[in-house]
Design an enzyme around this catalytic site. Structure first.
Site, mmCIF file in Angstrom:
data_model
loop_
_atom_site.group_PDB
_atom_site.id
_atom_site.type_symbol
_atom_site.label_atom_id
_atom_site.label_comp_id
_atom_site.label_asym_id
_atom_site.label_seq_id
_atom_site.Cartn_x
_atom_site.Cartn_y
_atom_site.Cartn_z
ATOM 1 N N SER A 127 0.839 -1.189 0.000
ATOM 2 C CA SER A 127 0.000 0.000 0.000
ATOM 3 C C SER A 127 0.883 1.252 0.000
ATOM 4 C CB SER A 127 -0.912 0.021 1.231
ATOM 5 O OG SER A 127 -0.159 0.303 2.403
ATOM 6 N N LYS A 177 0.169 -1.487 15.216
ATOM 7 C CA LYS A 177 -1.177 -1.869 15.631
ATOM 8 C C LYS A 177 -1.698 -3.078 14.853
ATOM 9 C CE LYS A 177 -3.768 1.334 12.618
ATOM 10 N NZ LYS A 177 -4.482 0.294 11.851
ATOM 11 N N ASP A 178 -1.047 -3.422 13.725
ATOM 12 C CA ASP A 178 -1.467 -4.576 12.929
ATOM 13 C C ASP A 178 -0.796 -5.867 13.363
ATOM 14 O OD1 ASP A 178 -3.109 -2.989 11.342
ATOM 15 O OD2 ASP A 178 -1.558 -2.629 9.837
ATOM 16 N N SER A 205 -13.102 -0.927 11.631
ATOM 17 C CA SER A 205 -12.571 -1.093 12.985
ATOM 18 C C SER A 205 -13.719 -1.176 13.982
ATOM 19 C CB SER A 205 -11.669 0.098 13.334
ATOM 20 O OG SER A 205 -11.471 0.210 14.722
ATOM 21 N N ARG A 240 -13.371 -1.022 17.134
ATOM 22 C CA ARG A 240 -13.102 0.002 18.155
ATOM 23 C C ARG A 240 -13.698 1.340 17.729
ATOM 24 N NH1 ARG A 240 -9.693 4.166 18.096
ATOM 25 N NH2 ARG A 240 -8.650 3.336 16.249
ATOM 26 N N ARG A 241 -13.395 1.757 16.511
ATOM 27 C CA ARG A 241 -13.914 3.039 16.036
ATOM 28 C C ARG A 241 -15.436 3.020 15.948
ATOM 29 N NH1 ARG A 241 -9.108 3.477 11.623
ATOM 30 N NH2 ARG A 241 -7.670 4.800 12.837
ATOM 31 N N ARG A 247 -13.313 -0.543 3.894
ATOM 32 C CA ARG A 247 -11.920 -0.962 3.889
ATOM 33 C C ARG A 247 -11.187 -0.394 2.694
ATOM 34 N NH1 ARG A 247 -10.643 -6.933 4.535
ATOM 35 N NH2 ARG A 247 -8.595 -5.951 4.681
ATOM 36 N N ASN A 271 -6.990 1.178 1.268
ATOM 37 C CA ASN A 271 -5.935 2.086 1.719
ATOM 38 C C ASN A 271 -6.492 3.499 1.874
ATOM 39 O OD1 ASN A 271 -5.769 3.498 -0.841
ATOM 40 N ND2 ASN A 271 -4.580 1.777 -1.646
ATOM 41 N N VAL A 272 -5.667 4.415 2.324
ATOM 42 C CA VAL A 272 -6.141 5.761 2.653
ATOM 43 C C VAL A 272 -6.826 6.419 1.467
ATOM 44 C CG1 VAL A 272 -5.389 8.096 3.241
ATOM 45 C CG2 VAL A 272 -4.472 6.137 4.505
ATOM 46 N N THR A 280 -8.152 5.034 -1.196
ATOM 47 C CA THR A 280 -9.388 4.322 -1.535
ATOM 48 C C THR A 280 -10.531 4.789 -0.645
ATOM 49 O OG1 THR A 280 -8.181 2.364 -2.286
ATOM 50 C CG2 THR A 280 -10.486 2.052 -1.663
ATOM 51 N N ARG A 281 -10.248 4.945 0.640
ATOM 52 C CA ARG A 281 -11.300 5.369 1.565
ATOM 53 C C ARG A 281 -11.706 6.823 1.297
ATOM 54 N NH1 ARG A 281 -9.687 2.504 7.356
ATOM 55 N NH2 ARG A 281 -8.363 0.916 6.441
ATOM 56 N N CYS A 293 -9.018 -8.403 16.683
ATOM 57 C CA CYS A 293 -9.930 -7.581 15.881
ATOM 58 C C CYS A 293 -11.389 -7.817 16.259
ATOM 59 C CB CYS A 293 -9.712 -7.874 14.397
ATOM 60 S SG CYS A 293 -8.265 -7.023 13.727
#
Length: 312
Positions: A15, A89-90, A135, A137-138, A155, A157-158, A160-161, A248
């Protein structure tokens, strides 16, 4: 005549953010060890997490955190690469045998950013707005403030979102400020969120460097880049996560401040709908002990019945 072996072989995802992180590590290694960039190879791997993005499959259904690291881990253990570069974090709390996270670059901004092309904040979203995130959590933290929101899978990459927001797939989303900063896309953030209501994921914002546990040479190579305060903070947060058996499937937040004897760790666990949450905080000088303490405080608050339901 055979070309000489490179000084090091770095493994990374493909990515734009992962490549930016790998190139940063390469530049820092070159500066630390006096080698040229052509002497450090970057090997790109397609992970299971990457391949599942097109189908918008939730991470929890395909194996959790390790899906973004497995192929890189396998190559490292097989000796095909020397250093794995990861968004910390991954990385699963239970790492494969024979591997170690030996160093962490100085941590970036740990906060989440609110992004929308329609409104300025989560409070301004209309009733039943579509909130895009993969996520849990989010999602839980957003639902705690706005239980009316419709959570939609989101979902990629940045970039794409960001494109999905423009296409109207969702009305808003959250992204890590660290990733936006590293991609020089910080201006995309509509608002930067406070860590009290939106506590970041454990180890968010830190680049971790994995090596083989018995490889003293490359442990020494990456240790030259290690940022001690970041290392201590990530160790505390990952220890807390291990106590909670976090994955997750579990909404967990963590935030460490200070350094040395003044290290303070805050932790949080939430129900999936965000309507139940528990927080704990402790200070100390030993990261592992601090993580153990906060994790146990959280479990004690939640109680065995709630915890069993949460981890089911």
């Amino acid at each position: 005549m055979q070309s000489p072996a490179p000084f090091a072989r770095i493994g990374t995802r493909g990515s734009p953010l992962a490549l930016a992180q790998a190139k940063l590590v390469r530049r820092l290694l070159c500066e630390a060890h006096g080698v040229g960039e052509d002497e450090i190879a970057i090997e790109v791997f397609s992970t299971g997490g990457d391949r599942s993005q097109a189908a918008n499959v939730e991470l929890a259904t395909i194996g959790g955190k390790g899906v973004f690291t497995k192929e890189i881990d396998d190559a490292l253990l097989a000796g095909r690469i020397d250093i794995g570069v990861h968004s910390s974090k991954d990385v699963a709390t239970g790492m494969p045998e024979g591997m170690a996270l030996a160093a962490f670059l100085e941590r970036e901004d740990v906060r989440d950013a609110f992004l929308s092309v329609k409104v300025q904040s989560i409070d301004h979203l209309p009733e039943r707005a579509r909130f895009g995130t993969s996520s849990i959590r989010r999602a839980a933290q957003a639902l705690r403030l706005r239980p009316d929101l419709e959570i939609v899978p989101f979902r990629g990459n940045v970039h794409t979102r960001l494109n999905k927001l423009l296409e109207g797939v969702a009305d808003a989303t959250l992204l890590a400020m660290a990733g936006l900063n590293r991609l020089e896309e910080a201006h995309r953030a509509t608002a930067i969120l406070d860590t009290q209501n939106f506590m970041p994921a454990p180890a968010q914002g830190a680049i971790g460097l994995a090596v083989r546990s018995d490889d003293d040479r490359f442990r020494s190579v990456v240790t030259a880049l290690d940022h001690a305060p970041t290392h201590a903070a990530i160790l505390a947060e990952r220890t807390m996560l291990a106590v909670l058996d976090g994955s997750c499937r579990t909404p967990v937040g963590a935030f460490t401040s200070g350094s040395g004897a003044g290290l303070t760790l805050k932790g949080e666990i939430l129900s999936l709908d965000g309507q139940t949450s528990f927080q704990a905080e402790a200070s100390g000088a030993t990261p592992e002990a601090l993580g153990q303490k906060v994790g146990k405080f959280l479990l004690e608050q939640a109680g065995p019945d709630w915890v069993r339901q949460w981890m089911a």
